[in-house]
Design a protein around this motif. Structure first.
Motif, PDB file in Angstrom:
ATOM      1  N   GLU A  39      37.120 -29.673  19.955  1.00 44.53           N
ATOM      2  CA  GLU A  39      36.597 -29.421  18.598  1.00 44.53           C
ATOM      3  C   GLU A  39      37.610 -28.743  17.692  1.00 44.53           C
ATOM      4  O   GLU A  39      37.690 -29.056  16.507  1.00 44.53           O
ATOM      5  CB  GLU A  39      35.293 -28.622  18.678  1.00 44.53           C
ATOM      6  CG  GLU A  39      34.177 -29.494  19.218  1.00 44.53           C
ATOM      7  CD  GLU A  39      32.812 -28.818  19.189  1.00 44.53           C
ATOM      8  OE1 GLU A  39      32.381 -28.396  20.288  1.00 44.53           O
ATOM      9  OE2 GLU A  39      32.212 -28.719  18.110  1.00 44.53           O
ATOM     10  N   ALA A  40      38.395 -27.831  18.244  1.00 38.87           N
ATOM     11  CA  ALA A  40      39.385 -27.105  17.437  1.00 38.87           C
ATOM     12  C   ALA A  40      40.449 -28.048  16.875  1.00 38.87           C
ATOM     13  O   ALA A  40      41.160 -27.685  15.929  1.00 38.87           O
ATOM     14  CB  ALA A  40      40.040 -26.017  18.290  1.00 38.87           C
ATOM     15  N   LEU A  41      40.579 -29.240  17.440  1.00 39.43           N
ATOM     16  CA  LEU A  41      41.629 -30.171  17.001  1.00 39.43           C
ATOM     17  C   LEU A  41      41.118 -31.204  16.003  1.00 39.43           C
ATOM     18  O   LEU A  41      41.889 -32.010  15.474  1.00 39.43           O
ATOM     19  CB  LEU A  41      42.225 -30.885  18.219  1.00 39.43           C
ATOM     20  CG  LEU A  41      42.903 -29.972  19.256  1.00 39.43           C
ATOM     21  CD1 LEU A  41      43.217 -30.740  20.534  1.00 39.43           C
ATOM     22  CD2 LEU A  41      44.180 -29.364  18.682  1.00 39.43           C
ATOM     23  N   ILE A  42      39.801 -31.202  15.770  1.00 40.14           N
ATOM     24  CA  ILE A  42      39.231 -32.200  14.861  1.00 40.14           C
ATOM     25  C   ILE A  42      39.541 -31.843  13.407  1.00 40.14           C
ATOM     26  O   ILE A  42      39.394 -30.692  13.003  1.00 40.14           O
ATOM     27  CB  ILE A  42      37.697 -32.312  15.084  1.00 40.14           C
ATOM     28  CG1 ILE A  42      37.431 -32.842  16.508  1.00 40.14           C
ATOM     29  CG2 ILE A  42      37.053 -33.235  14.043  1.00 40.14           C
ATOM     30  CD1 ILE A  42      35.959 -32.877  16.901  1.00 40.14           C
ATOM     31  N   THR A  43      40.026 -32.831  12.632  1.00 42.25           N
ATOM     32  CA  THR A  43      40.288 -32.645  11.203  1.00 42.25           C
ATOM     33  C   THR A  43      39.553 -33.771  10.460  1.00 42.25           C
ATOM     34  O   THR A  43      38.997 -34.668  11.103  1.00 42.25           O
ATOM     35  CB  THR A  43      41.800 -32.773  10.878  1.00 42.25           C
ATOM     36  OG1 THR A  43      42.166 -34.164  10.924  1.00 42.25           O
ATOM     37  CG2 THR A  43      42.658 -31.978  11.844  1.00 42.25           C
ATOM     38  N   PRO A  44      39.588 -33.754   9.123  1.00 40.34           N
ATOM     39  CA  PRO A  44      38.946 -34.863   8.394  1.00 40.34           C
ATOM     40  C   PRO A  44      39.574 -36.226   8.725  1.00 40.34           C
ATOM     41  O   PRO A  44      38.963 -37.272   8.475  1.00 40.34           O
ATOM     42  CB  PRO A  44      39.183 -34.499   6.918  1.00 40.34           C
ATOM     43  CG  PRO A  44      39.409 -33.017   6.916  1.00 40.34           C
ATOM     44  CD  PRO A  44      40.059 -32.693   8.221  1.00 40.34           C
ATOM     45  N   TYR A  78      30.445 -35.330  15.558  1.00 39.47           N
ATOM     46  CA  TYR A  78      31.466 -35.519  14.532  1.00 39.47           C
ATOM     47  C   TYR A  78      31.624 -36.981  14.108  1.00 39.47           C
ATOM     48  O   TYR A  78      32.517 -37.304  13.320  1.00 39.47           O
ATOM     49  CB  TYR A  78      32.815 -34.970  15.024  1.00 39.47           C
ATOM     50  CG  TYR A  78      32.796 -33.455  15.160  1.00 39.47           C
ATOM     51  CD1 TYR A  78      33.135 -32.632  14.081  1.00 39.47           C
ATOM     52  CD2 TYR A  78      32.409 -32.858  16.355  1.00 39.47           C
ATOM     53  CE1 TYR A  78      33.098 -31.251  14.202  1.00 39.47           C
ATOM     54  CE2 TYR A  78      32.368 -31.479  16.485  1.00 39.47           C
ATOM     55  CZ  TYR A  78      32.716 -30.683  15.403  1.00 39.47           C
ATOM     56  OH  TYR A  78      32.678 -29.317  15.521  1.00 39.47           O
ATOM     57  N   GLY A  79      30.804 -37.865  14.629  1.00 38.36           N
ATOM     58  CA  GLY A  79      30.893 -39.279  14.265  1.00 38.36           C
ATOM     59  C   GLY A  79      32.206 -39.924  14.689  1.00 38.36           C
ATOM     60  O   GLY A  79      32.805 -40.681  13.923  1.00 38.36           O
ATOM     61  N   LEU A  80      32.657 -39.624  15.896  1.00 38.67           N
ATOM     62  CA  LEU A  80      33.919 -40.191  16.387  1.00 38.67           C
ATOM     63  C   LEU A  80      33.656 -41.307  17.382  1.00 38.67           C
ATOM     64  O   LEU A  80      32.649 -41.296  18.092  1.00 38.67           O
ATOM     65  CB  LEU A  80      34.745 -39.092  17.087  1.00 38.67           C
ATOM     66  CG  LEU A  80      35.021 -37.822  16.277  1.00 38.67           C
ATOM     67  CD1 LEU A  80      35.755 -36.803  17.139  1.00 38.67           C
ATOM     68  CD2 LEU A  80      35.813 -38.140  15.011  1.00 38.67           C
ATOM     69  N   LYS A  81      34.563 -42.280  17.433  1.00 40.85           N
ATOM     70  CA  LYS A  81      34.523 -43.295  18.482  1.00 40.85           C
ATOM     71  C   LYS A  81      35.169 -42.731  19.746  1.00 40.85           C
ATOM     72  O   LYS A  81      36.000 -41.818  19.665  1.00 40.85           O
ATOM     73  CB  LYS A  81      35.298 -44.545  18.049  1.00 40.85           C
ATOM     74  CG  LYS A  81      34.777 -45.194  16.794  1.00 40.85           C
ATOM     75  CD  LYS A  81      33.521 -45.982  17.083  1.00 40.85           C
ATOM     76  CE  LYS A  81      33.114 -46.810  15.868  1.00 40.85           C
ATOM     77  NZ  LYS A  81      31.723 -47.226  15.956  1.00 40.85           N
ATOM     78  N   GLU A  95      43.953 -39.957  12.955  1.00 42.86           N
ATOM     79  CA  GLU A  95      44.327 -39.146  14.118  1.00 42.86           C
ATOM     80  C   GLU A  95      43.357 -39.401  15.259  1.00 42.86           C
ATOM     81  O   GLU A  95      42.154 -39.555  15.034  1.00 42.86           O
ATOM     82  CB  GLU A  95      44.264 -37.651  13.759  1.00 42.86           C
ATOM     83  CG  GLU A  95      45.265 -37.243  12.698  1.00 42.86           C
ATOM     84  CD  GLU A  95      45.067 -35.798  12.223  1.00 42.86           C
ATOM     85  OE1 GLU A  95      44.220 -35.076  12.803  1.00 42.86           O
ATOM     86  OE2 GLU A  95      45.764 -35.410  11.277  1.00 42.86           O
ATOM     87  N   VAL A  96      43.899 -39.430  16.464  1.00 45.61           N
ATOM     88  CA  VAL A  96      43.065 -39.601  17.655  1.00 45.61           C
ATOM     89  C   VAL A  96      43.415 -38.515  18.669  1.00 45.61           C
ATOM     90  O   VAL A  96      44.600 -38.286  18.969  1.00 45.61           O
ATOM     91  CB  VAL A  96      43.256 -41.004  18.269  1.00 45.61           C
ATOM     92  CG1 VAL A  96      42.588 -41.099  19.637  1.00 45.61           C
ATOM     93  CG2 VAL A  96      42.678 -42.070  17.337  1.00 45.61           C
TER      94      VAL A  96
END
Ligand SMILES: *Cc1c(COP(=O)(O)O)cnc(C)c1O
Length: 396
Positions: free
Chosen positions: A134-139, A166-169, A94-95
């Protein structure tokens, strides 16, 4: 809804385009033809048409210089650059992205088998609202794909902070943001990669074209493999790449366009300031926020008309041969391939939904005359005034 058929619309456009007094939302800037034919002669002599030719190499270097970035990898268009940027960073799952953009932003995710997760936008800048990410971040979240809408910088610092936690690109769709700087720093230097478009409607055009920008030399190498089928050398294929290469004619045009781009941005700024002066204070009309600390490229002149008045204005302009466009309406989240997603529900996107109902982009391009801006503003003022005061029911 438009009552015109597609053919009627095309005919109107063609007639309007050639009739002289028509104003399209934009018109591409081209260098003098003789300058381009001189480059064509060199291409004809060399017979090196694509695959990292001389003009291609020159344009990559000069663009990196002009933009103030580490490396530029040219592409045949912005969409292939977006698709490849996601491949290069091996983005999956997911992005988080914005519904308030050109549809290619989400299509690039879709083509990579990635689920777009739509996040609402900030009411002032119309860019991704970091407070809602942040509320949209999932594993399954792997990256954020923001857009610098109309060339207004996204909140790059806050987005970077969240991505780090969160370690996201982060890949920026910077297709509107050619040359934009904030505090002397190119906006293209934020995130892992930024993607540019040089389409005919953009402020710097190679007819079709695009680029990925990075400060990481290793990543630049990988991008260059991926855009050439994955070839690392004659016999080594290191990834399932694509054909995204820019050809020598596009690159030659780009070299010429670079000579003129500054004066064109200045012309856009002058016309934008005139628009702002003439439209200031009209009731029911909001102009786009342009932060004073940003070196803008003045791409687009969107205005926002209070509930219901926008389509009346669109129609009134069209009757007078002025072809404004409703960018971005409909929202990406309304298109059939996305509207079933949980994040596409309008309740999740109230700011974006409202902006899409109000926005209209007025004509803006360097060759416009000040009198053209005055003519457009005259129509805007008369429609806005009649809408706001005398006969509100008639236009809803
Ligand atoms: C123009 C644009 C694209 C697509 O670029 P192309 O060069 O037309 O493929 C993608 N995203 C945004 C925001 C754009 O404006």
């Amino acid at each position: 809804m438009d009552t015109m058929s597609k053919d009627d619309l095309l005919n109107t456009f063609e007639t309007a385009h050639s009739s002289g007094d028509a104003l399209m939302v934009t018109r591409p800037d081209l260098p003098p033809l003789e300058e381009f034919t001189a480059y064509l002669e060199k291409i004809w002599d060399r017979k090196w048409l694509t695959n990292n030719g001389l003009f291609h190499r020159q344009l990559e270097e000069r663009l990196a210089d002009y933009l103030g970035v580490g490396h530029v990898s040219l592409f045949s268009n912005g969409t292939l650059a977006l698709l490849s940027a996601l491949q290069v960073l091996r983005i999956k799952g997911e992005v988080i992205t914005t519904p308030y953009s050109f549809v290619a932003t989400s299509h690039a995710l879709n083509w990579n088998g990635i689920t777009p997760v739509f996040c609402d936008i900030d009411p002032l800048t119309l860019n991704l609202d970091p407070a809602r990410i942040e509320a949209l971040i999932t594993p399954n979240t792997t990256a954020i794909l923001p857009v610098h809408v109309y060339g207004n910088p996204a909140d790059v610092r806050e987005i970077e902070r969240i991505a780090d936690v969160y370690g996201l690109k982060v890949i920026y769709d910077a297709c509107h943001a050619f040359g934009v700087r904030e505090g002397r720093e190119s906006i293209l230097n934020y995130g892992d990669l930024s993607v540019l478009s040089f389409h005919a409607t953009k402020i710097f055009t190679t007819m079709e074209g695009g680029a990925i920008v990075t400060n990481d030399a290793k990543l630049k190498q990988r991008i260059d493999y991926i855009k050439n089928f994955g070839f690392a050398d004659e016999t080594t294929v290191m990834a399932p790449g694509i054909n995204g290469k820019m050809n020598e004619m596009q690159a030659a045009l780009g070299l010429l366009q670079l000579k003129y781009v500054d004066e064109r941005i200045r012309a856009r700024e002058r016309l934008s300031r005139l628009y702002r002066e003439l439209l200031a204070g009209l009731p029911g009309l909001t102009l786009l926020h342009r932060a004073p600390e940003v070196e803008h490229n003045w791409a687009y002149f969107p205005v926002f008309v209070e509930e219901g008045g926008r389509d009346a204005l669109y129609g009134a302009l069209r009757e007078r041969n002025i072809y404004a466009r409703r960018y971005f309406y409909p929202l990406i989240s309304h298109f059939p391939m996305y509207r079933g997603l949980p994040s596409a529900v309008p309740e999740n996107l109230p700011v974006a939904e409202a902006a899409a109902q109000k926005v209209i982009c007025l004509p803006l391009y360097p060759a416009m005359e000040e009198a053209d801006v005055e003519r457009v503003c005259g129509v805007v003022a008369s429609v806005i005034k009649s809408y706001s005061y005398s006969e509100p029911e008639s236009v809803i």
